[in-house]
Write a protein that holds these residues in place. Structure first.
Motif, PDB file in Angstrom:
ATOM      1  N   ALA A   1      -5.864   0.073  -3.207  1.00 14.74           N
ATOM      2  CA  ALA A   1      -4.622   0.305  -3.951  1.00 14.74           C
ATOM      3  C   ALA A   1      -4.570  -0.532  -5.218  1.00 14.74           C
ATOM      4  O   ALA A   1      -4.148  -0.049  -6.280  1.00 14.74           O
TER       5      ALA A   1
ATOM      6  N   SER B   1       0.826  -1.211   0.000  1.00 19.39           N
ATOM      7  CA  SER B   1       0.000   0.000   0.000  1.00 19.39           C
ATOM      8  C   SER B   1       0.854   1.252   0.000  1.00 19.39           C
ATOM      9  O   SER B   1       0.502   2.262  -0.617  1.00 19.39           O
TER      10      SER B   1
ATOM     11  N   LYS C   1      -2.130  -5.217   2.229  1.00 21.59           N
ATOM     12  CA  LYS C   1      -2.351  -5.101   0.789  1.00 21.59           C
ATOM     13  C   LYS C   1      -3.848  -4.908   0.574  1.00 21.59           C
ATOM     14  O   LYS C   1      -4.648  -5.757   0.953  1.00 21.59           O
ATOM     15  N   SER C   2      -4.194  -3.766  -0.006  1.00 21.02           N
ATOM     16  CA  SER C   2      -5.588  -3.348  -0.031  1.00 21.02           C
ATOM     17  C   SER C   2      -6.192  -3.417  -1.423  1.00 21.02           C
ATOM     18  O   SER C   2      -5.517  -3.177  -2.434  1.00 21.02           O
TER      19      SER C   2
ATOM     20  N   THR D   1      -8.947  -6.024   2.560  1.00 23.10           N
ATOM     21  CA  THR D   1      -7.550  -5.912   2.976  1.00 23.10           C
ATOM     22  C   THR D   1      -6.969  -7.253   3.401  1.00 23.10           C
ATOM     23  O   THR D   1      -7.564  -7.961   4.228  1.00 23.10           O
TER      24      THR D   1
END
Length: 408
Positions: free
Chosen positions: A113, A98, A109-110, A158
């Protein structure tokens, strides 16, 4: 009076503002890779993290600049993309961090993004950037493997760094930008599966909005039950504020019409998207615009329509003109042309920084520049798109439409 949309002089003004914005951000490339957060003068703030979503947005807008034939745009897009493909990419665990700061990468880790990585990949591909198609193909693989939930028909939100643990939170913001990205991917890949995925998300959002007086619940648990009191104790959260986010209602009103046009183009069935778009737009304007004695959109309201965070965010006004433009394109009804003109007047008077360039990202309740939620002028994405949407058809998506010579 002739609508501004029909005036060549207005389109010329919009093009001039596009050029001004891209000129302001031309120094965005961070020396370590990716795009820096811009300060009030357009210089990267080097002690701030480098964010994947900002880097992707800058690849997107400077790829569009390249497609518009604006000198200097392609090198900026290429340099930021190179950082996105190396420094911000997790070569070991897959996907994109991110952000990366002085202490290393952010530990999640989204979907938010990664939706922007998809968007950047489509625009870079259209602009012919080196590694653009490879970025897009890589992003598609990660997106399909980790973020698209086929059973739910929506995006999860997420993961932890190695994709071994999924947060139970589910959010509409990531799904909104997921829809934007999926429309762009459908145009570049010519695969209608992306439109059908976007349609499943949109159908859910419309259903939720109908049940809440055309206000969209933003936050959900793992089974997609809305959490209406989420972040009641952090009401001005940058990404997950409490209550109703007015700008998202406007953004959804526009995206729904883009999806409708894309589905119609292929002869694919859908629900009454125009009514949903109108209803979301009307509710946002009634509850968000000029409701506290000063012009401008409030940021958020509670579920009774009472303003909560009254600061004026630049991106909300940008999405307002974009939604009004989309509804005017779709209906040619005077009310949309009238508010479109009024909101550009507001933007010119209060948001555009005529001395240093770009737009103030946040104003206080009296329309004085502030830095409570968003310090500086971090990126150009919303403002640049506001100058483009009125000059483009509802489909294809922005970079594809410009690549095909459809801009007026």
């Amino acid at each position: 009076m002739q609508p501004w949309y029909d005036l060549a002089s207005h389109r010329q003004w919009l093009q001039g503002e596009t050029v001004n914005l891209l000129d302001f951000g031309r120094n965005v490339v961070h020396p370590d890779g990716g795009a820096g957060v811009l300060d009030d003068n357009g210089q990267p703030i080097l002690d701030q993290p480098v964010y994947t979503w900002i880097s992707c947005r800058m690849v997107h807008v400077y790829s569009i600049g390249a497609l518009l034939g604006l000198p200097g745009s392609k090198p900026v897009a290429q340099n930021v993309l190179d950082g996105l493909s190396t420094r911000l990419r997790d070569a070991d665990g897959g996907g994109w961090f991110s952000s990366i700061g002085a202490d290393g990468p952010e530990a999640d880790k989204s979907a938010y993004a990664h939706a922007f990585v998809l968007l950047a990949g489509t625009s870079a591909t259209r602009a012919g950037l080196e590694g653009g198609r490879e970025l897009l193909d890589d992003a598609i693989a990660v997106f399909e493997k980790y973020f698209w939930d086929e059973q739910a028909g929506k995006l999860v939100d997420t993961w932890n760094t190695d994709f071994s643990e999924l947060d139970p939170y589910r959010g509409i913001n990531a799904n909104m930008h997921g829809v934007e990205a999926m429309l762009a991917v459908a145009d570049v890949t010519e695969d209608p599966i992306w439109l059908l995925r976007a349609q499943r998300v949109v159908d859910f959002v419309i259903d939720q909005a109908k049940g809440h007086d055309w206000q969209i619940p933003e936050h959900y648990d793992a089974t997609w039950v809305p959490l209406l009191d989420y972040n009641d104790d952090r009401r001005d959260d940058q990404f997950k504020p409490y209550g109703v986010t007015i700008g998202h209602s406007l953004e959804w009103a526009r995206l729904i019409l883009h999806l409708e046009a894309s589905l119609d183009k292929l002869g694919l069935p859908h629900g009454d998207f125009l009514d949903a778009s109108r209803s979301l737009f009307r509710a946002a304007v009634d509850k968000g615009w000029h409701v506290d004695g000063e012009p401008g959109f409030v940021y958020t309201t509670d579920w009774e329509g009472v303003p909560v965070v009254r600061g004026r965010m630049h991106w909300v006004a940008a999405e307002g003109v974009g939604a009004a433009a989309a509804l005017w394109h779709r209906t040619h009804e005077d009310e949309y042309a009238e508010v479109y003109a009024a909101w550009w007047d507001y933007i010119d008077v209060h948001l555009i920084d005529h001395e240093r360039g770009s737009w103030f990202h946040e104003l206080d309740v009296e329309n004085v520049p502030a830095a409570i939620v968003w310090p500086g002028k971090p990126d150009l994405y919303h403002a640049v798109q506001a100058t483009l949407i009125p000059r483009l058809p509802l489909t294809p998506s922005l970079a594809s439409a410009i690549a095909e010579g459809l801009i007026k």
